[in-house]
Write a protein that holds these residues in place. Structure first.
Motif: not given
Length: 166
Positions: A67-68, A98-100, A102-103, A106
């Protein structure tokens, strides 16, 4: 008495961004798609290297782990005056996204077989930012086609300059 004009250290772009380095080979090796802007977690000596423009993104890429997002294989030359508190030139550096975002990156890398390519490192105000692009690797014939188009464009520019001279 006339005012003295300030000399810029390097030419900033229209929106206050000043380039540190670019990955010029990225356009040749990849068909570039989506773009993101990320901050970096850097040590003080790495920031000094950036200010001296002693950074290379030539072999760098981005990996997503747990997640990073991490910048891998970027070379930040050691700062001469850092002493014992220097840094390792090729250590992985964490990207601030932001997490979104990165998602989304990925998922694109996992599903479509794309690569995250760092294309540009620059100052935005006092902060150091990294421009990331999603890229699809080019085949050999695509690279040849890109080279041929560039040569044709240069020849056309040369012909226009020669015609305008006389």
């Amino acid at each position: 008495m006339a005012r003295k004009k300030k000399k810029p250290t390097s030419a900033p772009s229209s929106d206050g961004e000043r380039a540190i380095c670019t990955n010029r080979q990225a356009r040749f090796h990849y068909e570039l798609l989506d773009t993101w802007e990320a901050g970096l977690v850097l040590m003080g000596s790495e920031v000094k290297s950036c200010r001296a423009a002693k950074v290379s993104l030539a072999e760098a890429h981005v990996r997503v782990r747990r997640g990073e997002a991490w910048l891998v294989d970027a070379h930040f030359s050691p700062y001469e005056h850092a002493g014992y508190a220097g840094h390792e030139p090729r250590r992985p550096r964490k990207l601030l996204l932001h997490r979104r975002e990165i998602e989304k990156m990925d998922q694109a890398v996992q599903r479509k077989g794309l690569t995250l390519v760092p294309t540009r490192l620059y100052f935005k105000g006092a902060r150091i930012k990294l421009e990331l692009r999603l890229g699809r690797g080019k085949k050999l014939h695509d690279k040849r086609e890109t080279t041929k188009k560039a040569e044709d464009r240069r020849d056309a520019d040369r012909a226009v300059r020669a015609a305008s001279r006389g």
